[in-house]
Design a protein around this motif. Sequence first.
Motif, PDB file in Angstrom:
ATOM      1  N   ALA A 278       0.823  -1.208   0.000  1.00 39.29           N
ATOM      2  CA  ALA A 278       0.000   0.000   0.000  1.00 39.29           C
ATOM      3  C   ALA A 278       0.859   1.261   0.000  1.00 39.29           C
ATOM      4  O   ALA A 278       0.510   2.253  -0.639  1.00 39.29           O
ATOM      5  CB  ALA A 278      -0.934  -0.004   1.209  1.00 39.29           C
ATOM      6  N   SER A 279       1.993   1.227   0.697  1.00 42.97           N
ATOM      7  CA  SER A 279       2.850   2.413   0.731  1.00 42.97           C
ATOM      8  C   SER A 279       3.422   2.718  -0.651  1.00 42.97           C
ATOM      9  O   SER A 279       3.482   3.878  -1.058  1.00 42.97           O
ATOM     10  CB  SER A 279       3.978   2.253   1.751  1.00 42.97           C
ATOM     11  OG  SER A 279       4.899   1.271   1.346  1.00 42.97           O
ATOM     12  N   TYR A 280       3.809   1.684  -1.394  1.00 42.99           N
ATOM     13  CA  TYR A 280       4.322   1.911  -2.745  1.00 42.99           C
ATOM     14  C   TYR A 280       3.220   2.292  -3.718  1.00 42.99           C
ATOM     15  O   TYR A 280       3.445   3.068  -4.653  1.00 42.99           O
ATOM     16  CB  TYR A 280       5.127   0.706  -3.231  1.00 42.99           C
ATOM     17  CG  TYR A 280       6.510   0.718  -2.640  1.00 42.99           C
ATOM     18  CD1 TYR A 280       7.530   1.428  -3.258  1.00 42.99           C
ATOM     19  CD2 TYR A 280       6.781   0.077  -1.445  1.00 42.99           C
ATOM     20  CE1 TYR A 280       8.794   1.474  -2.702  1.00 42.99           C
ATOM     21  CE2 TYR A 280       8.039   0.119  -0.880  1.00 42.99           C
ATOM     22  CZ  TYR A 280       9.038   0.821  -1.510  1.00 42.99           C
ATOM     23  OH  TYR A 280      10.291   0.874  -0.950  1.00 42.99           O
ATOM     24  N   ALA A 281       2.020   1.773  -3.513  1.00 49.37           N
ATOM     25  CA  ALA A 281       0.885   2.199  -4.334  1.00 49.37           C
ATOM     26  C   ALA A 281       0.581   3.672  -4.083  1.00 49.37           C
ATOM     27  O   ALA A 281       0.295   4.430  -5.017  1.00 49.37           O
ATOM     28  CB  ALA A 281      -0.335   1.334  -4.023  1.00 49.37           C
ATOM     29  N   ARG A 282       0.687   4.092  -2.828  1.00 47.15           N
ATOM     30  CA  ARG A 282       0.488   5.512  -2.503  1.00 47.15           C
ATOM     31  C   ARG A 282       1.570   6.380  -3.145  1.00 47.15           C
ATOM     32  O   ARG A 282       1.294   7.464  -3.649  1.00 47.15           O
ATOM     33  CB  ARG A 282       0.476   5.713  -0.997  1.00 47.15           C
ATOM     34  CG  ARG A 282      -0.782   5.266  -0.348  1.00 47.15           C
ATOM     35  CD  ARG A 282      -0.823   5.637   1.141  1.00 47.15           C
ATOM     36  NE  ARG A 282      -2.088   5.236   1.682  1.00 47.15           N
ATOM     37  CZ  ARG A 282      -2.321   4.038   2.194  1.00 47.15           C
ATOM     38  NH1 ARG A 282      -1.369   3.145   2.273  1.00 47.15           N
ATOM     39  NH2 ARG A 282      -3.520   3.734   2.651  1.00 47.15           N
ATOM     40  N   ALA A 283       2.803   5.897  -3.106  1.00 45.24           N
ATOM     41  CA  ALA A 283       3.899   6.652  -3.729  1.00 45.24           C
ATOM     42  C   ALA A 283       3.650   6.804  -5.227  1.00 45.24           C
ATOM     43  O   ALA A 283       3.858   7.881  -5.795  1.00 45.24           O
ATOM     44  CB  ALA A 283       5.233   5.964  -3.466  1.00 45.24           C
ATOM     45  N   TYR A 284       3.200   5.748  -5.869  1.00 48.22           N
ATOM     46  CA  TYR A 284       2.910   5.820  -7.304  1.00 48.22           C
ATOM     47  C   TYR A 284       1.752   6.772  -7.574  1.00 48.22           C
ATOM     48  O   TYR A 284       1.792   7.568  -8.517  1.00 48.22           O
ATOM     49  CB  TYR A 284       2.588   4.432  -7.855  1.00 48.22           C
ATOM     50  CG  TYR A 284       2.249   4.465  -9.319  1.00 48.22           C
ATOM     51  CD1 TYR A 284       3.250   4.652 -10.272  1.00 48.22           C
ATOM     52  CD2 TYR A 284       0.940   4.345  -9.749  1.00 48.22           C
ATOM     53  CE1 TYR A 284       2.939   4.709 -11.621  1.00 48.22           C
ATOM     54  CE2 TYR A 284       0.623   4.399 -11.088  1.00 48.22           C
ATOM     55  CZ  TYR A 284       1.621   4.578 -12.025  1.00 48.22           C
ATOM     56  OH  TYR A 284       1.311   4.645 -13.357  1.00 48.22           O
TER      57      TYR A 284
END
Length: 102
Positions: free
Chosen positions: A11-17
């Motif tokens: 989820a953190s990397y999806a948020r970053a994207y």
Amino acid sequence: MIRGIGDPLVASYARAYLCRVGMEVAPHLKESLNANFFDLLTTFRQISGDSVQKQLHIQRVEVPVYLTLYSPAINWILQCIAYRAPEVITCLYSNITATDIG
């Protein structure tokens, strides 16, 4: 948005994207960036939960090592937030210190 993703690291990397794409489409809109950052902070509670702890144990990953995996995503989100907005950083800092994250 991203709140339905069960794995806090994913989820953190999806948020970053999402922040990256948001900066390309509408760099002047900061509300979604701020929401993504505070949602990221909220997901840190999941790390101490049974499901994440069980997965870390199965994969033989120590919590400090696991937490370092978040740093690129956090760094990118904060860079997006800080882009041409020094006053936003001051606002974020005051919200973080006023909010109990843990």
